[in-house]
Design a protein around this motif. Structure first.
Motif, PDB file in Angstrom:
ATOM      1  N   VAL A  60     -12.330  94.942 -16.075  1.00 50.43           N
ATOM      2  CA  VAL A  60     -12.328  95.882 -17.186  1.00 50.43           C
ATOM      3  C   VAL A  60     -11.564  97.156 -16.853  1.00 50.43           C
ATOM      4  O   VAL A  60     -10.966  97.775 -17.724  1.00 50.43           O
ATOM      5  N   ARG A  61     -11.544  97.564 -15.604  1.00 53.07           N
ATOM      6  CA  ARG A  61     -11.068  98.899 -15.263  1.00 53.07           C
ATOM      7  C   ARG A  61      -9.607  98.959 -14.820  1.00 53.07           C
ATOM      8  O   ARG A  61      -9.237  99.779 -13.991  1.00 53.07           O
ATOM      9  N   GLY A  62      -8.768  98.086 -15.341  1.00 56.16           N
ATOM     10  CA  GLY A  62      -7.332  98.190 -15.095  1.00 56.16           C
ATOM     11  C   GLY A  62      -6.850  97.616 -13.783  1.00 56.16           C
ATOM     12  O   GLY A  62      -5.728  97.886 -13.361  1.00 56.16           O
ATOM     13  N   GLN A  63      -7.674  96.792 -13.111  1.00 55.82           N
ATOM     14  CA  GLN A  63      -7.230  96.195 -11.869  1.00 55.82           C
ATOM     15  C   GLN A  63      -6.193  95.107 -12.153  1.00 55.82           C
ATOM     16  O   GLN A  63      -6.167  94.535 -13.223  1.00 55.82           O
ATOM     17  N   HIS A  64      -5.373  94.826 -11.138  1.00 61.28           N
ATOM     18  CA  HIS A  64      -4.417  93.726 -11.246  1.00 61.28           C
ATOM     19  C   HIS A  64      -5.180  92.412 -11.124  1.00 61.28           C
ATOM     20  O   HIS A  64      -6.068  92.279 -10.279  1.00 61.28           O
ATOM     21  N   THR A  65      -4.846  91.442 -11.948  1.00 63.25           N
ATOM     22  CA  THR A  65      -5.577  90.174 -11.922  1.00 63.25           C
ATOM     23  C   THR A  65      -4.660  88.973 -11.731  1.00 63.25           C
ATOM     24  O   THR A  65      -5.104  87.838 -11.851  1.00 63.25           O
ATOM     25  N   LYS A  66      -3.380  89.231 -11.441  1.00 61.63           N
ATOM     26  CA  LYS A  66      -2.451  88.107 -11.313  1.00 61.63           C
ATOM     27  C   LYS A  66      -2.797  87.242 -10.102  1.00 61.63           C
ATOM     28  O   LYS A  66      -2.811  86.019 -10.187  1.00 61.63           O
ATOM     29  N   THR A  67      -3.088  87.893  -8.977  1.00 62.64           N
ATOM     30  CA  THR A  67      -3.329  87.126  -7.756  1.00 62.64           C
ATOM     31  C   THR A  67      -4.730  87.296  -7.191  1.00 62.64           C
ATOM     32  O   THR A  67      -5.137  86.530  -6.331  1.00 62.64           O
ATOM     33  N   THR A  68      -5.479  88.307  -7.633  1.00 64.58           N
ATOM     34  CA  THR A  68      -6.794  88.541  -7.036  1.00 64.58           C
ATOM     35  C   THR A  68      -7.899  88.164  -8.012  1.00 64.58           C
ATOM     36  O   THR A  68      -7.677  88.022  -9.202  1.00 64.58           O
ATOM     37  N   GLY A  69      -9.104  88.035  -7.498  1.00 65.02           N
ATOM     38  CA  GLY A  69     -10.269  87.755  -8.341  1.00 65.02           C
ATOM     39  C   GLY A  69     -10.269  86.358  -8.911  1.00 65.02           C
ATOM     40  O   GLY A  69     -10.647  86.147 -10.047  1.00 65.02           O
ATOM     41  N   ARG A  70      -9.877  85.372  -8.113  1.00 70.14           N
ATOM     42  CA  ARG A  70      -9.771  84.009  -8.626  1.00 70.14           C
ATOM     43  C   ARG A  70     -10.985  83.155  -8.317  1.00 70.14           C
ATOM     44  O   ARG A  70     -10.990  81.981  -8.633  1.00 70.14           O
ATOM     45  N   ARG A  71     -11.977  83.712  -7.651  1.00 69.23           N
ATOM     46  CA  ARG A  71     -13.138  82.885  -7.279  1.00 69.23           C
ATOM     47  C   ARG A  71     -13.815  82.324  -8.511  1.00 69.23           C
ATOM     48  O   ARG A  71     -14.051  83.036  -9.484  1.00 69.23           O
ATOM     49  N   GLY A  72     -14.116  81.056  -8.485  1.00 66.38           N
ATOM     50  CA  GLY A  72     -14.846  80.440  -9.575  1.00 66.38           C
ATOM     51  C   GLY A  72     -13.968  79.956 -10.718  1.00 66.38           C
ATOM     52  O   GLY A  72     -14.456  79.409 -11.684  1.00 66.38           O
ATOM     53  N   ARG A  73     -12.670  80.157 -10.614  1.00 62.28           N
ATOM     54  CA  ARG A  73     -11.768  79.714 -11.670  1.00 62.28           C
ATOM     55  C   ARG A  73     -10.770  78.717 -11.101  1.00 62.28           C
ATOM     56  O   ARG A  73     -10.378  78.789  -9.949  1.00 62.28           O
ATOM     57  N   THR A  74     -10.315  77.804 -11.926  1.00 62.70           N
ATOM     58  CA  THR A  74      -9.306  76.829 -11.488  1.00 62.70           C
ATOM     59  C   THR A  74      -7.932  77.451 -11.698  1.00 62.70           C
ATOM     60  O   THR A  74      -7.593  77.851 -12.808  1.00 62.70           O
ATOM     61  N   VAL A  75      -7.162  77.527 -10.611  1.00 66.65           N
ATOM     62  CA  VAL A  75      -5.808  78.056 -10.700  1.00 66.65           C
ATOM     63  C   VAL A  75      -4.855  77.173  -9.923  1.00 66.65           C
ATOM     64  O   VAL A  75      -5.276  76.350  -9.107  1.00 66.65           O
ATOM     65  N   GLY A  76      -3.588  77.366 -10.141  1.00 65.40           N
ATOM     66  CA  GLY A  76      -2.591  76.597  -9.400  1.00 65.40           C
ATOM     67  C   GLY A  76      -1.972  75.532 -10.260  1.00 65.40           C
ATOM     68  O   GLY A  76      -2.308  75.338 -11.430  1.00 65.40           O
ATOM     69  N   VAL A  77      -1.045  74.837  -9.677  1.00 68.41           N
ATOM     70  CA  VAL A  77      -0.314  73.804 -10.379  1.00 68.41           C
ATOM     71  C   VAL A  77      -0.871  72.438  -9.962  1.00 68.41           C
ATOM     72  O   VAL A  77      -1.079  72.189  -8.784  1.00 68.41           O
ATOM     73  N   SER A  78      -1.093  71.582 -10.939  1.00 75.08           N
ATOM     74  CA  SER A  78      -1.574  70.234 -10.596  1.00 75.08           C
ATOM     75  C   SER A  78      -0.401  69.359 -10.173  1.00 75.08           C
ATOM     76  O   SER A  78       0.704  69.489 -10.704  1.00 75.08           O
ATOM     77  N   LYS A  79      -0.640  68.492  -9.201  1.00 71.86           N
ATOM     78  CA  LYS A  79       0.423  67.629  -8.684  1.00 71.86           C
ATOM     79  C   LYS A  79       0.680  66.463  -9.646  1.00 71.86           C
ATOM     80  O   LYS A  79      -0.247  65.909 -10.227  1.00 71.86           O
ATOM     81  N   LYS A  80       1.962  66.094  -9.728  1.00 74.74           N
ATOM     82  CA  LYS A  80       2.333  64.919 -10.521  1.00 74.74           C
ATOM     83  C   LYS A  80       2.224  63.686  -9.660  1.00 74.74           C
ATOM     84  O   LYS A  80       2.519  63.706  -8.475  1.00 74.74           O
ATOM     85  N   LYS A  81       1.830  62.561 -10.284  1.00 74.87           N
ATOM     86  CA  LYS A  81       1.709  61.328  -9.516  1.00 74.87           C
ATOM     87  C   LYS A  81       2.943  60.482  -9.648  1.00 74.87           C
ATOM     88  O   LYS A  81       3.707  60.532 -10.551  1.00 74.87           O
TER      89      LYS A  81
END
Length: 171
Positions: A150-171
């Motif tokens: 809420v307080r204007g922090q950057h969220t692009k790379t930090t605070g990812r715990r508990g969320r799914t992020v990243g690119v899924s691999k193609k088979k």
């Protein structure tokens, strides 16, 4: 000289180790109950009072000074009379000449008054404020609703715990 497992080089350091040992009085309370909160008696009074929600370090020290209680004492040595004095100051600080700028609830949106919210009342006021922000759908309210920072922090790379992020691999 050799004292048990402690190697003491001089008399001054021996005095230091003796001074560090504190004997507790018979009426020492290890656990106090103040404003619906359990407080540990081994801490110094201002730092023990910080366990109560809505009481900060500076406000706790100021309450001790207004109640004529030495802030360097341990909380377990407080008498019932001193506890009632502290509680009276914490619940109604303006009557003890604590200035408005020192309080944690400035210009309440409902009544426009200055007050010190503590314990369960503090939690209730914070919850009401967040619900009001969500209801009017302002930026802060929306961020609270979405579970984002809420307080204007950057969220692009930090605070990812508990969320799914990243690119899924193609088979």
């Amino acid at each position: 000289e050799y004292m048990g497992r402690l190697n003491v080089a001089s008399a001054s350091s021996l005095n230091y180790y003796i001074m560090a040992l504190q004997l507790q009085p018979d009426d020492f309370q290890h656990l106090l109950r103040i404003l619906n909160t359990n407080i540990e008696g081994i801490h110094k009074i201002p730092y023990a009072l910080r366990g109560i929600k809505g009481i900060g370090r500076r406000f706790a020290i100021l309450c001790c000074k207004k109640a004529d209680i030495d802030p360097n004492r341990r909380a377990g040595t407080l008498t019932p009379d001193e506890i009632t004095r502290l509680v009276a100051i914490m619940q109604n600080p303006t009557s003890f000449k604590i200035p408005d700028w020192f309080l944690n609830r400035k210009k309440d949106p409902k009544d426009g008054k200055f007050s010190q919210s503590i314990s369960n009342v503090w939690e209730q006021k914070i919850r009401e404020d967040i619900e009001k922000l969500k209801k009017i759908r302002c930026h802060r309210g929306l961020r609270h609703m979405w579970g984002l920072r809420v307080r204007g922090q950057h969220t692009k790379t930090t605070g990812r715990r508990g969320r799914t992020v990243g690119v899924s691999k193609k088979k």
